[in-house]
Design an enzyme around this catalytic site. Sequence first.
Site, short mmCIF file in Angstrom:
data_model
loop_
_atom_site.label_atom_id
_atom_site.label_comp_id
_atom_site.label_asym_id
_atom_site.label_seq_id
_atom_site.Cartn_x
_atom_site.Cartn_y
_atom_site.Cartn_z
CG ASP A 9 -2.26 0.52 0.99
OD1 ASP A 9 -2.38 1.61 0.57
OD2 ASP A 9 -3.22 -0.28 1.56
CG ASP B 284 -4.81 5.51 1.51
OD1 ASP B 284 -5.57 4.62 1.53
OD2 ASP B 284 -4.57 6.54 2.03
CD GLU C 79 -9.25 4.09 -1.03
OE1 GLU C 79 -10.17 3.82 -0.44
OE2 GLU C 79 -8.21 4.84 -0.62
CG HIS D 284 -9.08 -1.85 4.76
ND1 HIS D 284 -9.00 -1.73 3.27
CD2 HIS D 284 -8.73 -0.40 5.22
CE1 HIS D 284 -8.36 -0.57 2.95
NE2 HIS D 284 -8.24 0.33 4.07
CG ASP D 285 -11.70 1.55 3.75
OD1 ASP D 285 -10.91 1.61 4.96
OD2 ASP D 285 -10.87 1.95 2.83
C1 GLC Z 1 -8.26 4.78 2.33
C2 GLC Z 1 -7.97 3.61 3.30
C3 GLC Z 1 -8.76 3.91 4.48
C4 GLC Z 1 -7.93 5.07 5.28
C5 GLC Z 1 -8.08 6.28 4.34
C6 GLC Z 1 -6.92 7.43 5.11
O1 GLC Z 1 -9.49 5.24 1.96
O2 GLC Z 1 -8.64 2.66 2.60
O3 GLC Z 1 -8.83 2.64 5.40
O4 GLC Z 1 -8.61 5.46 6.38
O5 GLC Z 1 -7.63 6.15 3.08
O6 GLC Z 1 -5.50 7.08 4.57
#
Ligand code: GLC
Length: 533
Positions: free
Chosen positions: A101, A204, A269, A329-330
């Site tokens: 990541d 990310d 992402e 995970h979100d």
């Molecule tokens: C992304 C991650 C998430 C995190 C956010 C801030 O959305 O997947 O888990 O809290 O970024 O880094």
Amino acid sequence: MTNQETNWWRFGVVYQIYPRSFQDSNGDGIGDLPGITRRLDYLVDLGIDAIWISPMYPSPMADFGYDVSNYVDVHPMFGTLDDMDALIAAAHERGLRVILDLVPNHSSDQHPWFQESRSSRDNPKRDWYFWRDPAADGGPPNNWLSRFDGQAGWTLDETTGQYYLHSFLKEQPDLNWRNPGLRAAMLDVMRFWFRRGVDGFRVDVSYRVMKDEALRDNPLNPHYLPGKMDPHKRLVERYSKDLQPDIHEFNRWLRAVANEFPQRVLIGEINLPLERLVTYFGRNDEIHLPFNFHLIFTPWNAEAIRSMVDRYESLLPEDAWPNYVLGNHDQHRVVARIGEAQSRVAMLLLLTLRGTPTMYYGDELGMPDGVIPPERVQDPWEKFVPGMGLGRDPERTPMQWDDSAAAGFSAPGVEPWLPLAPNHQSLNVASETADPGSMLNLTRALLQLRRKHPALHAGDYAPLDSAADIFAFWRTHDEEQLLVVANFSSETREITLPQGKWHPLISARGTLVEAVEARLSLSGDEAVVLKAA
Ligand code: GLC
Ligand code: CA
């Protein structure tokens, strides 16, 4: 080099590991890198091709690793750089790729870069972050909000009397990629890991990295319902994400570094509508796989899913390769979102649609959302905005390996960092391995099928008009013609099949075993892959 090797990220399946929750190897109740290494054979046997590991870097853990205080090391809680090297080597020995990541939008406020940056207005790293004078009334420089509490996205730093921008927690100051020094340093972070053998990055919130140059106020969201919606939704994020012209330049900077090394992949992402999402491919010079989250966000019915898939297919630029994500995970677990029965249909679709699938650890077991008592809440989002279901702990509970006290995640007697989901004693890798009809065995069989049939991992896609509640489509490659039929309702549905005899290769609920002709009567919550016999 074979096509299979060069294009591994097209043909392969990505499996996301949340490292805190996969396997604890030293009895502290928190998963770690040696734990992942120990479980690689399970992943090989499952049949995936690449693991993506959520952040394992040094971090104060304000946002569980998405607040990085050193991009080129490993948090002692997760292990050491040597452990990481060992994990990469062990994965590669087994033919698995390793994706890390990359968190480019913000660092931790404990990162030495930020410590320097905040120390004075004329520090050479001042401009590595976003520092601005207070507005005329002493308040924040603009109206942007922080992601988890819906409060100002700016925090005043007493030392220098200026505010710094944080799109997320105040412990996650945003990095300024328009500064050439910061840019060079971050691109070197990528090289550092590529040289260690890492096969790619999941980037990310990559679509948030570039912000409006003038930092203009975001417009109000006319559809916002106070108390009912995430407080952050008060504004429309017109100027704080996506639409900045140089976001594509950012993508190309990353891509150029990935291209310095053979066979590396970039996954972004990018949580955007399909029309915007597809711009992140560029002309095959930006992100290889801009994450497509629309299987998660589209209402779960045949018509909506079909039209989403068709629209996505029609929007893809030339040379772009599609992808689908079913969980992460979100987001609440797929079982919690659409129920146990449909989650089998969903897994079959994820693994038979055209494009690279990303699976979330535990979804192959049908793991449910965990139940988190208030005193065990960890996620800052739930702490700031309690009781609205925004918290992400439920989908981060420990992997369920067996029926021992800590589910084989930790040694018996150890209390894992988050409670185990209630059904861990009956639903786990050991029990499901022994049950031919389990979700785990279905997932394994689907992964095998996908690997075996070029029509599934490399073929074309075409929808087939059928009946209400049914999503049916062709997957074809050279002579091979497969038909996927999914029933989104809990009742039997009839469809007319194309001419010929159809032989089931797999049936998600095991209700179809014999070849069929002309009419297919498909049980509720059933999905099948058929081959012309
Ligand atoms: C992304 C991650 C998430 C995190 C956010 C801030 O959305 O997947 O888990 O809290 O970024 O880094
Ligand atoms: Ca541990």
